[in-house]
Design a protein around this motif. Structure first.
Motif, PDB file in Angstrom:
ATOM      1  N   VAL A  27       0.836  -1.198   0.000  1.00 39.24           N
ATOM      2  CA  VAL A  27       0.000   0.000   0.000  1.00 39.24           C
ATOM      3  C   VAL A  27       0.873   1.252   0.000  1.00 39.24           C
ATOM      4  CG1 VAL A  27      -1.653   1.347   1.359  1.00 39.24           C
ATOM      5  CG2 VAL A  27      -2.014  -1.095   1.030  1.00 39.24           C
ATOM      6  N   ALA A  28       1.922   1.264   0.815  1.00 42.98           N
ATOM      7  CA  ALA A  28       2.824   2.420   0.845  1.00 42.98           C
ATOM      8  C   ALA A  28       3.516   2.622  -0.498  1.00 42.98           C
ATOM      9  CB  ALA A  28       3.856   2.235   1.954  1.00 42.98           C
ATOM     10  N   THR A  29       3.924   1.530  -1.136  1.00 42.91           N
ATOM     11  CA  THR A  29       4.552   1.625  -2.451  1.00 42.91           C
ATOM     12  C   THR A  29       3.554   2.146  -3.480  1.00 42.91           C
ATOM     13  OG1 THR A  29       6.001  -0.219  -1.897  1.00 42.91           O
ATOM     14  CG2 THR A  29       5.811   0.336  -4.225  1.00 42.91           C
ATOM     15  N   GLY A  30       2.319   1.696  -3.389  1.00 50.20           N
ATOM     16  CA  GLY A  30       1.279   2.175  -4.292  1.00 50.20           C
ATOM     17  C   GLY A  30       1.014   3.657  -4.124  1.00 50.20           C
ATOM     18  N   LEU A  43      -1.194  -1.690  -6.840  1.00 48.30           N
ATOM     19  CA  LEU A  43      -0.367  -2.038  -5.686  1.00 48.30           C
ATOM     20  C   LEU A  43      -1.152  -1.899  -4.381  1.00 48.30           C
ATOM     21  CD1 LEU A  43       3.027  -0.426  -6.721  1.00 48.30           C
ATOM     22  CD2 LEU A  43       2.593  -2.861  -6.339  1.00 48.30           C
ATOM     23  N   ALA A  44      -1.958  -0.856  -4.278  1.00 47.04           N
ATOM     24  CA  ALA A  44      -2.754  -0.654  -3.071  1.00 47.04           C
ATOM     25  C   ALA A  44      -3.789  -1.765  -2.902  1.00 47.04           C
ATOM     26  CB  ALA A  44      -3.435   0.710  -3.111  1.00 47.04           C
ATOM     27  N   VAL A  45      -4.426  -2.164  -3.983  1.00 47.28           N
ATOM     28  CA  VAL A  45      -5.407  -3.250  -3.915  1.00 47.28           C
ATOM     29  C   VAL A  45      -4.721  -4.563  -3.548  1.00 47.28           C
ATOM     30  CG1 VAL A  45      -6.993  -4.648  -5.294  1.00 47.28           C
ATOM     31  CG2 VAL A  45      -7.074  -2.161  -5.447  1.00 47.28           C
ATOM     32  N   ALA A  46      -3.566  -4.833  -4.158  1.00 49.10           N
ATOM     33  CA  ALA A  46      -2.817  -6.048  -3.833  1.00 49.10           C
ATOM     34  C   ALA A  46      -2.406  -6.042  -2.363  1.00 49.10           C
ATOM     35  CB  ALA A  46      -1.591  -6.175  -4.725  1.00 49.10           C
TER      36      ALA A  46
END
Length: 60
Positions: A27-30, A43-46
């Motif tokens: 989530v932070a990377t997204g 990325l946040a959904v994953a």
């Protein structure tokens, strides 16, 4: 319907902590990639899926 996998309390705690930390990192990377971009959203959904994965695993 099949039974859900069962883990010992120690295994569950380790798996739960690991998936939550990996989910938080995703989530932070997204968000860093841009939350409104397709990559950031994916990325946040994953990350959210990974962080809640242990909900479906039972422990003793």
């Amino acid at each position: 319907m099949t039974d859900a996998p069962t883990l010992s309390a120690r295994q569950y705690r380790l798996l739960d902590t690991t998936t939550k930390l990996v989910g938080l990192a995703l989530v932070a990377t997204g968000l860093d990639a841009g939350g409104a971009t397709p990559t950031g959203f994916a990325l946040a959904v994953a990350g959210a899926i990974c962080a809640t994965a242990t909900v479906f695993i039972s422990h003793e």
